[in-house]
Design a protein around this motif. Sequence first.
Motif, PDB file in Angstrom:
ATOM      1  N   ARG A 109       0.819  -1.207   0.000  1.00 47.27           N
ATOM      2  CA  ARG A 109       0.000   0.000   0.000  1.00 47.27           C
ATOM      3  C   ARG A 109       0.857   1.263   0.000  1.00 47.27           C
ATOM      4  N   LEU A 110       1.939   1.223   0.747  1.00 47.47           N
ATOM      5  CA  LEU A 110       2.843   2.372   0.785  1.00 47.47           C
ATOM      6  C   LEU A 110       3.468   2.617  -0.585  1.00 47.47           C
ATOM      7  N   LEU A 111       3.948   1.558  -1.215  1.00 47.65           N
ATOM      8  CA  LEU A 111       4.545   1.694  -2.546  1.00 47.65           C
ATOM      9  C   LEU A 111       3.496   2.107  -3.569  1.00 47.65           C
ATOM     10  N   GLY A 112       2.312   1.488  -3.498  1.00 43.58           N
ATOM     11  CA  GLY A 112       1.258   1.841  -4.438  1.00 43.58           C
ATOM     12  C   GLY A 112       0.816   3.279  -4.300  1.00 43.58           C
ATOM     13  N   SER A 113       0.803   3.797  -3.087  1.00 40.64           N
ATOM     14  CA  SER A 113       0.441   5.198  -2.874  1.00 40.64           C
ATOM     15  C   SER A 113       1.483   6.125  -3.487  1.00 40.64           C
ATOM     16  N   HIS A 114       2.753   5.732  -3.396  1.00 41.95           N
ATOM     17  CA  HIS A 114       3.813   6.552  -3.985  1.00 41.95           C
ATOM     18  C   HIS A 114       3.722   6.552  -5.509  1.00 41.95           C
ATOM     19  N   LEU A 115       3.261   5.456  -6.095  1.00 36.28           N
ATOM     20  CA  LEU A 115       3.159   5.351  -7.553  1.00 36.28           C
ATOM     21  C   LEU A 115       1.860   5.930  -8.092  1.00 36.28           C
ATOM     22  N   MET A 116       1.014   6.460  -7.209  1.00 34.96           N
ATOM     23  CA  MET A 116      -0.286   6.976  -7.647  1.00 34.96           C
ATOM     24  C   MET A 116      -0.121   8.239  -8.490  1.00 34.96           C
ATOM     25  N   THR A 117      -0.672   8.207  -9.686  1.00 36.34           N
ATOM     26  CA  THR A 117      -0.689   9.358 -10.580  1.00 36.34           C
ATOM     27  C   THR A 117      -2.074   9.476 -11.192  1.00 36.34           C
ATOM     28  N   ASP A 118      -2.302  10.578 -11.882  1.00 34.57           N
ATOM     29  CA  ASP A 118      -3.583  10.742 -12.576  1.00 34.57           C
ATOM     30  C   ASP A 118      -3.830   9.579 -13.526  1.00 34.57           C
ATOM     31  N   GLU A 119      -2.759   9.179 -14.241  1.00 37.88           N
ATOM     32  CA  GLU A 119      -2.904   8.145 -15.257  1.00 37.88           C
ATOM     33  C   GLU A 119      -3.151   6.772 -14.656  1.00 37.88           C
ATOM     34  N   SER A 120      -2.433   6.424 -13.583  1.00 40.52           N
ATOM     35  CA  SER A 120      -2.617   5.102 -12.985  1.00 40.52           C
ATOM     36  C   SER A 120      -4.018   4.950 -12.407  1.00 40.52           C
ATOM     37  N   VAL A 121      -4.542   6.013 -11.810  1.00 40.81           N
ATOM     38  CA  VAL A 121      -5.902   5.968 -11.275  1.00 40.81           C
ATOM     39  C   VAL A 121      -6.919   5.866 -12.407  1.00 40.81           C
ATOM     40  N   ALA A 126     -10.891   2.522 -15.204  1.00 47.85           N
ATOM     41  CA  ALA A 126     -11.509   2.173 -16.482  1.00 47.85           C
ATOM     42  C   ALA A 126     -11.763   0.676 -16.611  1.00 47.85           C
ATOM     43  N   GLN A 127     -11.188  -0.118 -15.701  1.00 50.33           N
ATOM     44  CA  GLN A 127     -11.345  -1.571 -15.739  1.00 50.33           C
ATOM     45  C   GLN A 127     -12.450  -1.999 -14.773  1.00 50.33           C
ATOM     46  N   GLU A 128     -13.366  -2.814 -15.248  1.00 55.16           N
ATOM     47  CA  GLU A 128     -14.459  -3.282 -14.397  1.00 55.16           C
ATOM     48  C   GLU A 128     -14.062  -4.504 -13.577  1.00 55.16           C
ATOM     49  N   ASP A 129     -13.252  -5.374 -14.157  1.00 56.01           N
ATOM     50  CA  ASP A 129     -12.814  -6.571 -13.452  1.00 56.01           C
ATOM     51  C   ASP A 129     -11.768  -6.209 -12.397  1.00 56.01           C
ATOM     52  N   PRO A 130     -11.930  -6.652 -11.144  1.00 59.26           N
ATOM     53  CA  PRO A 130     -10.974  -6.297 -10.091  1.00 59.26           C
ATOM     54  C   PRO A 130      -9.536  -6.711 -10.394  1.00 59.26           C
ATOM     55  N   ALA A 131      -9.366  -7.885 -10.991  1.00 56.91           N
ATOM     56  CA  ALA A 131      -8.015  -8.347 -11.309  1.00 56.91           C
ATOM     57  C   ALA A 131      -7.365  -7.458 -12.369  1.00 56.91           C
ATOM     58  N   ARG A 132      -8.130  -7.099 -13.388  1.00 59.22           N
ATOM     59  CA  ARG A 132      -7.594  -6.214 -14.425  1.00 59.22           C
ATOM     60  C   ARG A 132      -7.375  -4.805 -13.884  1.00 59.22           C
ATOM     61  N   ARG A 133      -8.203  -4.374 -12.953  1.00 53.55           N
ATOM     62  CA  ARG A 133      -8.014  -3.058 -12.343  1.00 53.55           C
ATOM     63  C   ARG A 133      -6.701  -3.007 -11.572  1.00 53.55           C
ATOM     64  N   ARG A 134      -6.429  -4.064 -10.828  1.00 58.19           N
ATOM     65  CA  ARG A 134      -5.167  -4.133 -10.079  1.00 58.19           C
ATOM     66  C   ARG A 134      -3.982  -4.167 -11.032  1.00 58.19           C
ATOM     67  N   ARG A 135      -4.111  -4.957 -12.078  1.00 55.69           N
ATOM     68  CA  ARG A 135      -3.025  -5.082 -13.055  1.00 55.69           C
ATOM     69  C   ARG A 135      -2.767  -3.751 -13.773  1.00 55.69           C
ATOM     70  N   ALA A 136      -3.842  -3.065 -14.157  1.00 61.10           N
ATOM     71  CA  ALA A 136      -3.699  -1.784 -14.843  1.00 61.10           C
ATOM     72  C   ALA A 136      -3.025  -0.746 -13.946  1.00 61.10           C
ATOM     73  N   TYR A 137      -3.396  -0.756 -12.671  1.00 63.54           N
ATOM     74  CA  TYR A 137      -2.825   0.231 -11.749  1.00 63.54           C
ATOM     75  C   TYR A 137      -1.318   0.023 -11.600  1.00 63.54           C
ATOM     76  N   TRP A 138      -0.910  -1.214 -11.356  1.00 65.13           N
ATOM     77  CA  TRP A 138       0.504  -1.458 -11.110  1.00 65.13           C
ATOM     78  C   TRP A 138       1.338  -1.343 -12.380  1.00 65.13           C
ATOM     79  N   MET A 139       0.805  -1.785 -13.512  1.00 59.98           N
ATOM     80  CA  MET A 139       1.557  -1.651 -14.761  1.00 59.98           C
ATOM     81  C   MET A 139       1.765  -0.184 -15.109  1.00 59.98           C
ATOM     82  N   THR A 140       0.722   0.623 -14.950  1.00 59.80           N
ATOM     83  CA  THR A 140       0.841   2.050 -15.252  1.00 59.80           C
ATOM     84  C   THR A 140       1.771   2.731 -14.261  1.00 59.80           C
ATOM     85  N   GLY A 141       1.596   2.432 -12.972  1.00 62.62           N
ATOM     86  CA  GLY A 141       2.426   3.084 -11.962  1.00 62.62           C
ATOM     87  C   GLY A 141       3.895   2.773 -12.109  1.00 62.62           C
TER      88      GLY A 141
END
Length: 236
Positions: A109-121, A126-141
């Motif tokens: 959570r700490l690392l994910g918060s640091h990687l939070m940007t407009d684009e990653s959010v 934009a992803q409805e599936d929870p698994a794809r939402r998690r994947r999109a967030y981390w790949m973008t971040g």
Amino acid sequence: MRSIIRTGDSPRRTLDPIARDVAALCAAGVVVGLSFGAIASAAGLPLSQIVAMSVFVYAGGAQFLAVGLVGAGATTVAIVLAGLLLNARHLPFGLAIGSAPLGDRWAARLLGSHLMTDESVAFALAQEDPARRRRAYWMTGIGLFLTWNVASAIGAVAGSALGDPNTFGIDAAFPAALLALTLPSLKDRASIRVAVGGAALALLSTPFLPAGLPVLVALVALALALPVPRSKRTAA
């Protein structure tokens, strides 16, 4: 770990849409990162400070703003306040994204918060599936973080080799970069009123206030985004 190459129903392999979009976003981020590194170097920041800012602060718009204020001779308090106000949008971002994409572990959570940007959010929501939402967030971040740090370091090295920034017009790159970041957001009348009002307040207060404070004064223009009450006419 899932592959970014998808086969689908046909034997022909295609690139995963999330990976494709992140790659395009990172390509655009290279240009912005190079610009920031060159501008920061031209403003007099050493390479070590530019790299440290990109790694530990990692806030593109706030970094551009901070470098511009440093070049204008602003105080540390003004720079910190301006950065905090600019990044205050991350509070609703965190509420919108929730904890699911970041995982249950405190470190994640700490690392994910640091990687939070407009684009990653935006990519995650934009992803409805929870698994794809998690994947999109981390790949973008992760993708943008690596791109930004490498590009800004290269831009800083290249910028320091150019010498006097006025000779190549790099001193004008900072306002041009901020203008390019602002224009896509001016999609309605309220946004245009705030932008024009803030610019006017900053320009009018610049001759009378220390460097850095006119930017804070411009925040008063946020009041222009409030709805204007309309008086109701009563029938005679």
